[in-house]
Design an enzyme around this catalytic site. Structure first.
Site, PDB file in Angstrom:
ATOM      1  N   SER A 295       0.807  -1.123  -0.102  1.00  0.00           N
ATOM      2  CA  SER A 295      -0.159  -0.029  -0.137  1.00  0.00           C
ATOM      3  C   SER A 295       0.947   1.343  -0.014  1.00  0.00           C
ATOM      4  O   SER A 295       2.113   1.216   0.420  1.00  0.00           O
ATOM      5  CB  SER A 295      -0.795  -0.024   1.232  1.00  0.00           C
ATOM      6  OG  SER A 295      -1.553   1.237   1.434  1.00  0.00           O
TER       7      SER A 295
ATOM      8  N   TYR B 219      -2.565  -1.576  10.180  1.00  0.00           N
ATOM      9  CA  TYR B 219      -2.558  -1.688   8.786  1.00  0.00           C
ATOM     10  C   TYR B 219      -1.288  -1.328   8.275  1.00  0.00           C
ATOM     11  O   TYR B 219      -0.797  -2.051   7.493  1.00  0.00           O
ATOM     12  CB  TYR B 219      -3.676  -1.159   8.330  1.00  0.00           C
ATOM     13  CG  TYR B 219      -3.994  -1.413   6.704  1.00  0.00           C
ATOM     14  CD1 TYR B 219      -4.437  -2.514   6.025  1.00  0.00           C
ATOM     15  CD2 TYR B 219      -3.639  -0.292   5.996  1.00  0.00           C
ATOM     16  CE1 TYR B 219      -4.467  -2.577   4.838  1.00  0.00           C
ATOM     17  CE2 TYR B 219      -3.770  -0.380   4.612  1.00  0.00           C
ATOM     18  CZ  TYR B 219      -4.248  -1.635   4.022  1.00  0.00           C
ATOM     19  OH  TYR B 219      -4.229  -1.544   2.648  1.00  0.00           O
TER      20      TYR B 219
END
Length: 285
Positions: free
Chosen positions: A178, A191
């Site tokens: 990400s 995360y």
């Protein structure tokens, strides 16, 4: 260029892990737009989190490029059934395997089922992820922290370790990291931390597997319009989701799939250890 929707988006809270059918606007996974050209003909792929979002778009694209596909998913039966139908409509085999990849034994079972069901394995896409949003570190429970790591990075290790025993020279592993690996959003602390770990894992893995002829790369998406968003973010973040990108909108899953196809294909034979950013114009470090 498609005229994809921009924020603000309507209020649409969902419970985790979220479903595609309840999203407004509906995500585009390439159902009507993706055109294959045989780039993955005869290959066999396993995609975790293949029921929705990026995983669904990748499953559709892989099937249209000639691959048989297995998807793993938690418990989203309706979404998984839809993906299986889309894959089979292209004349390709599809296995849909439910269960929790946070369990090491289940990860090993998934790989074994794929090898038996598809006759082998050539492409592993580690895509499934867990996230939740917190404003303060004190709000993150030990269980939440451990759950995020178990799903996002521990499972990646278990699946990769099991898969490598079956992968032959020319095979590919693609991990979803990400933009948060380089520019972490503070509300996604757990995360974002796992996404940094994924990027590091991929870089080391590429070097470790090079002599076996197995490539490992990762894709770093920016904001993508998937069920993970309305099911894990507060309404104000959902409303403005993607507005901070130079393109002023989130990506649609269909816009990610071509990158996975390229990395899975033989055309990327010298691409390994790379992070490919798909961020709508926002550079990663």
């Amino acid at each position: 260029m498609p005229d994809y929707p921009k924020p603000p988006f309507p209020d649409q809270p969902q419970s985790m892990p979220g479903t595609t059918a309840r999203m407004d606007p509906a995500p585009d996974h390439g159902e009507r737009s993706y055109r294959g050209s045989g780039r993955l003909a005869g290959k066999r792929a396993l995609i975790t989190g293949g029921d929705s979002g990026i995983g669904r778009a990748v499953a559709i694209a892989f099937a249209r490029e000639g691959a048989d596909v297995a998807i793993s998913y938690l418990n989203e039966e309706t979404d998984a059934t839809e993906v299986a139908q889309l894959v089979e409509a292209e004349g390709r085999k599809c296995l849909a395997i439910p269960g929790d990849i946070a369990d090491a034994g289940h990860c090993r079972d998934i790989v074994q089922k794929v090898v038996e069901g598809l006759g082998g394995l050539d492409i592993l896409v580690n895509n499934a992820a867990h996230q939740d949003t917190f404003e303060e570190i004190a709000e993150i429970s030990d269980e939440e922290w451990e759950r995020t790591f178990a799903t996002n990075i521990h499972a990646m290790f278990y699946l990769t370790k099991a898969a490598v025993a079956h992968l032959k020279p020319g095979s590919a592993i693609i991990n979803t990291t990400s933009v948060n690996a380089d520019t972490p959003r503070p509300q996604l602390l757990a995360y974002a931390t796992t996404k940094g770990a994924i990027q590091n894992f991929t870089g080391g893995l590429a070097q470790l597997l090079a002599e076996k002829g197995i490539r490992a790369n990762c894709v770093a998406p920016g904001p993508v319009w998937t069920p993970l968003i309305p099911s894990t973010m507060p309404p104000d973040m959902v409303r403005d989701f993607g507005a901070e990108t130079p393109m002023k909108r989130p990506a649609q899953p269909a816009e990610l799939a071509p990158v996975y196809v390229m990395l899975a294909s033989d055309e990327a034979s010298f691409v390994s250890g790379a992070t490919v950013a798909v961020t709508g114009g926002k550079p990663i470090l």
